[in-house]
Motif scaffolding. Structure first.
Motif, PDB file in Angstrom:
ATOM      1  N   PHE A 263      19.160-107.703 -37.113  1.00 40.87           N
ATOM      2  CA  PHE A 263      19.986-106.832 -37.944  1.00 40.87           C
ATOM      3  C   PHE A 263      19.382-106.773 -39.342  1.00 40.87           C
ATOM      4  O   PHE A 263      18.861-107.772 -39.827  1.00 40.87           O
ATOM      5  N   ILE A 264      19.508-105.614 -39.985  1.00 39.52           N
ATOM      6  CA  ILE A 264      19.103-105.464 -41.384  1.00 39.52           C
ATOM      7  C   ILE A 264      20.334-105.041 -42.173  1.00 39.52           C
ATOM      8  O   ILE A 264      20.996-104.057 -41.821  1.00 39.52           O
ATOM      9  N   PHE A 265      20.652-105.792 -43.220  1.00 39.13           N
ATOM     10  CA  PHE A 265      21.733-105.459 -44.141  1.00 39.13           C
ATOM     11  C   PHE A 265      21.065-104.914 -45.396  1.00 39.13           C
ATOM     12  O   PHE A 265      20.269-105.612 -46.029  1.00 39.13           O
ATOM     13  N   LEU A 266      21.384-103.672 -45.744  1.00 40.03           N
ATOM     14  CA  LEU A 266      20.627-102.925 -46.741  1.00 40.03           C
ATOM     15  C   LEU A 266      21.518-102.408 -47.863  1.00 40.03           C
ATOM     16  O   LEU A 266      22.476-101.670 -47.614  1.00 40.03           O
ATOM     17  N   ASP A 267      21.181-102.795 -49.101  1.00 38.76           N
ATOM     18  CA  ASP A 267      21.861-102.265 -50.276  1.00 38.76           C
ATOM     19  C   ASP A 267      21.329-100.860 -50.545  1.00 38.76           C
ATOM     20  O   ASP A 267      20.186-100.541 -50.208  1.00 38.76           O
ATOM     21  N   LEU A 268      22.138-100.011 -51.166  1.00 38.21           N
ATOM     22  CA  LEU A 268      21.692 -98.651 -51.472  1.00 38.21           C
ATOM     23  C   LEU A 268      20.985 -98.545 -52.806  1.00 38.21           C
ATOM     24  O   LEU A 268      19.996 -97.832 -52.935  1.00 38.21           O
ATOM     25  N   ASN A 269      21.488 -99.229 -53.820  1.00 34.30           N
ATOM     26  CA  ASN A 269      20.998 -99.048 -55.185  1.00 34.30           C
ATOM     27  C   ASN A 269      20.063-100.177 -55.590  1.00 34.30           C
ATOM     28  O   ASN A 269      20.505-101.259 -55.962  1.00 34.30           O
ATOM     29  N   MET A 270      18.762 -99.885 -55.497  1.00 33.30           N
ATOM     30  CA  MET A 270      17.733-100.866 -55.857  1.00 33.30           C
ATOM     31  C   MET A 270      16.590-100.152 -56.559  1.00 33.30           C
ATOM     32  O   MET A 270      16.397 -98.951 -56.375  1.00 33.30           O
ATOM     33  N   GLN A 271      15.823-100.909 -57.322  1.00 32.19           N
ATOM     34  CA  GLN A 271      14.630-100.379 -57.981  1.00 32.19           C
ATOM     35  C   GLN A 271      13.501-100.235 -56.948  1.00 32.19           C
ATOM     36  O   GLN A 271      13.584-100.752 -55.856  1.00 32.19           O
ATOM     37  N   ARG A 272      12.449 -99.571 -57.327  1.00 36.12           N
ATOM     38  CA  ARG A 272      11.237 -99.327 -56.537  1.00 36.12           C
ATOM     39  C   ARG A 272      11.483 -98.432 -55.330  1.00 36.12           C
ATOM     40  O   ARG A 272      10.938 -97.359 -55.254  1.00 36.12           O
ATOM     41  N   MET A 273      12.276 -98.871 -54.373  1.00 34.27           N
ATOM     42  CA  MET A 273      12.656 -98.016 -53.248  1.00 34.27           C
ATOM     43  C   MET A 273      14.107 -98.327 -52.915  1.00 34.27           C
ATOM     44  O   MET A 273      14.440 -99.456 -52.569  1.00 34.27           O
ATOM     45  N   ASP A 274      14.964 -97.312 -53.019  1.00 28.95           N
ATOM     46  CA  ASP A 274      16.384 -97.543 -52.767  1.00 28.95           C
ATOM     47  C   ASP A 274      16.675 -97.598 -51.269  1.00 28.95           C
ATOM     48  O   ASP A 274      15.797 -97.373 -50.428  1.00 28.95           O
ATOM     49  N   GLY A 275      17.911 -97.896 -50.948  1.00 25.22           N
ATOM     50  CA  GLY A 275      18.303 -98.070 -49.557  1.00 25.22           C
ATOM     51  C   GLY A 275      18.205 -96.820 -48.709  1.00 25.22           C
ATOM     52  O   GLY A 275      17.877 -96.891 -47.533  1.00 25.22           O
ATOM     53  N   ARG A 276      18.477 -95.659 -49.301  1.00 31.60           N
ATOM     54  CA  ARG A 276      18.390 -94.415 -48.531  1.00 31.60           C
ATOM     55  C   ARG A 276      16.958 -94.164 -48.071  1.00 31.60           C
ATOM     56  O   ARG A 276      16.714 -93.831 -46.912  1.00 31.60           O
ATOM     57  N   LYS A 277      16.015 -94.303 -49.000  1.00 33.44           N
ATOM     58  CA  LYS A 277      14.605 -94.082 -48.652  1.00 33.44           C
ATOM     59  C   LYS A 277      14.132 -95.127 -47.641  1.00 33.44           C
ATOM     60  O   LYS A 277      13.392 -94.812 -46.709  1.00 33.44           O
ATOM     61  N   CYS A 278      14.564 -96.361 -47.848  1.00 32.47           N
ATOM     62  CA  CYS A 278      14.176 -97.429 -46.917  1.00 32.47           C
ATOM     63  C   CYS A 278      14.733 -97.153 -45.520  1.00 32.47           C
ATOM     64  O   CYS A 278      14.015 -97.270 -44.527  1.00 32.47           O
ATOM     65  N   LEU A 279      16.004 -96.757 -45.443  1.00 29.36           N
ATOM     66  CA  LEU A 279      16.622 -96.448 -44.152  1.00 29.36           C
ATOM     67  C   LEU A 279      15.867 -95.319 -43.449  1.00 29.36           C
ATOM     68  O   LEU A 279      15.574 -95.405 -42.256  1.00 29.36           O
ATOM     69  N   ALA A 280      15.528 -94.275 -44.194  1.00 27.44           N
ATOM     70  CA  ALA A 280      14.780 -93.160 -43.606  1.00 27.44           C
ATOM     71  C   ALA A 280      13.430 -93.633 -43.069  1.00 27.44           C
ATOM     72  O   ALA A 280      13.012 -93.237 -41.969  1.00 27.44           O
ATOM     73  N   GLU A 281      12.754 -94.500 -43.815  1.00 29.07           N
ATOM     74  CA  GLU A 281      11.455 -95.031 -43.367  1.00 29.07           C
ATOM     75  C   GLU A 281      11.614 -95.929 -42.142  1.00 29.07           C
ATOM     76  O   GLU A 281      10.796 -95.872 -41.222  1.00 29.07           O
ATOM     77  N   LEU A 282      12.640 -96.747 -42.126  1.00 27.38           N
ATOM     78  CA  LEU A 282      12.892 -97.619 -40.969  1.00 27.38           C
ATOM     79  C   LEU A 282      13.072 -96.790 -39.700  1.00 27.38           C
ATOM     80  O   LEU A 282      12.534 -97.128 -38.643  1.00 27.38           O
ATOM     81  N   LYS A 283      13.823 -95.714 -39.804  1.00 29.90           N
ATOM     82  CA  LYS A 283      14.130 -94.903 -38.629  1.00 29.90           C
ATOM     83  C   LYS A 283      12.951 -94.050 -38.175  1.00 29.90           C
ATOM     84  O   LYS A 283      12.926 -93.591 -37.030  1.00 29.90           O
ATOM     85  N   LYS A 284      11.949 -93.881 -39.030  1.00 29.67           N
ATOM     86  CA  LYS A 284      10.723 -93.147 -38.640  1.00 29.67           C
ATOM     87  C   LYS A 284       9.704 -94.064 -37.964  1.00 29.67           C
ATOM     88  O   LYS A 284       8.804 -93.589 -37.294  1.00 29.67           O
TER      89      LYS A 284
END
Length: 139
Positions: free
Chosen positions: A56-77
């Protein structure tokens, strides 16, 4: 099957990471916790050194460098990472954030509780869903 699951918490707040790690350890001391302070670091670890991959990955949305939305999109690709259930764990309770992250493929959206026992219960609830392909999880 072993009940020793591995989790990754991606959050730029060290206190929140520690809070999460304590809750996971209390649920089951065999559970392992990996951390990353932003989406970029998480992807680097997941694509390189994190073996085995987390359950499981628990992911915050608001972070520096790469936020959670961008990270989630990359994970799913990523073919190797796309099936790992991602739980959004953030201070936001915005319906827009909930809808957007669900559309991007998040398994669950959880607003960070301010109390430890509420966090523990929320994590246990997510694990009890058993949609991650881990039947028989002992909580």
């Amino acid at each position: 099957m072993t009940n020793a699951l591995t989790f990754m918490i991606v959050d730029d707040d060290a206190d929140d990471c520690e809070f999460f790690h304590e809750a996971i350890s209390e649920i089951n001391p065999l559970f392992k916790c990996l951390t990353a302070s932003n989406g970029e670091e998480a992807l680097m670890k997941l694509r390189g050194e994190a073996q085995p991959l987390p359950d499981f990955i628990f992911l915050d949305l608001n972070m520096q460098r790469m936020d959670g939305r961008k990270c989630l999109a990359e994970l799913k690709k990523d073919l190797n990472l796309k099936d790992i259930p991602v739980i959004i764990l953030t201070t936001s309770a915005s319906q827009k954030d909930i809808d957007e992250t669900k559309m991007l493929g998040a398994f669950h959206f959880m607003t960070k509780p301010s109390e430890y026992q509420k966090l523990r219960k929320e994590i246990a609830f997510v694990l009890s869903q058993n949609k991650s392909g881990h039947p028989g999880i002992t909580l």
